[in-house]
Design a protein around this motif. Structure first.
Motif: not given
Length: 218
Positions: A39-48, A75-82
């Motif tokens: 749950e929350g907003d998706k952030y995508v990894i900056d591979t550079l 690749s990769g991502d994180v989820t940020v909530k509040d």
């Protein structure tokens, strides 16, 4: 005391758990369940601008030889909530593994990188990625790090729970994660090569440090 690095060192990395064929999925929460959500907003990894830094060590008389380098992420991502980190998964490209300390010696760099990617070490042809998936995020007010990350580290198809202390920040559409240098035991992940005694003994410990920059997905 600063430790020196080894000659056929190893590292590795880190990111999303990719092995589903194991009988049990290692998790690091006390109740044996993954405690994060998507749950929350998706952030995508900056591979550079994200990488794993590694150090490998060798016992060779005075213990003053070794190597250090980097691995980049596929690749990769994180989820940020509040405004807080909720979950994350990162996949490292093992074929990007390189030794930084040999960057000015092309011949030796090619030899070492080739050896690390061979069947003696990480078998990158068979296991082209490693991964780390966060299973629990705990704020911390002690020491130099503001967060404790529990998660599953997968190398060569073997998954083990690994905990990192980290500094985590979320600010203006950017999430950053910088872990402490963490020793893992390479033999637990099937990296068991040892050079002949006359060439020194490679330590089991390898040190990993994960640095992530992720950008909010618009």
């Amino acid at each position: 005391m600063k430790r020196k690095l080894f000659s056929f060192a190893v590292p590795v990395l880190f990111a999303a758990i990719v092995v589903s064929c194991q009988k049990e999925k290692p998790v690091t929460s006390e109740n044996n369940e993954v405690t994060t959500t998507k749950e929350g907003d998706k952030y995508v990894i900056d591979t550079l601008n994200s990488k794993v830094e590694w150090k490998g060590y060798k016992v060779f008389k005075s213990e003053n030889t070794g190597h250090f380098g980097t691995i980049t992420f596929e690749s990769g991502d994180v989820t940020v909530k509040d405004g807080k980190l909720e979950s994350g998964k990162f996949v490292a490209d093992m074929n990007s593994l390189t030794s930084v300390d040999l960057k000015d010696d092309a011949e030796q760099l090619s030899k070492l990188n080739g050896h690390l990617k061979s069947g003696d070490f990480f078998e990158t042809e068979k296991f082209p990625t490693s991964s780390y998936e966060i299973t629990k995020v705990t704020p911390s007010a002690e020491g130099d790090y503001n967060t404790i990350l529990d998660g599953n580290l997968t190398i060569k198809g073997i998954t083990k729970p690994v905990q990192f202390k980290a500094n985590v920040s979320v600010n203006e559409g950017t999430a950053s994660i910088a872990t402490e240098p963490k020793d893992i035991m390479r033999e637990e992940f099937g990296v068991k090569f040892q050079s002949p005694v006359e060439n020194g003994v490679i330590k089991d410990e390898i040190t990993l440090q994960i640095n992530i920059k992720a950008l909010e997905k618009k």
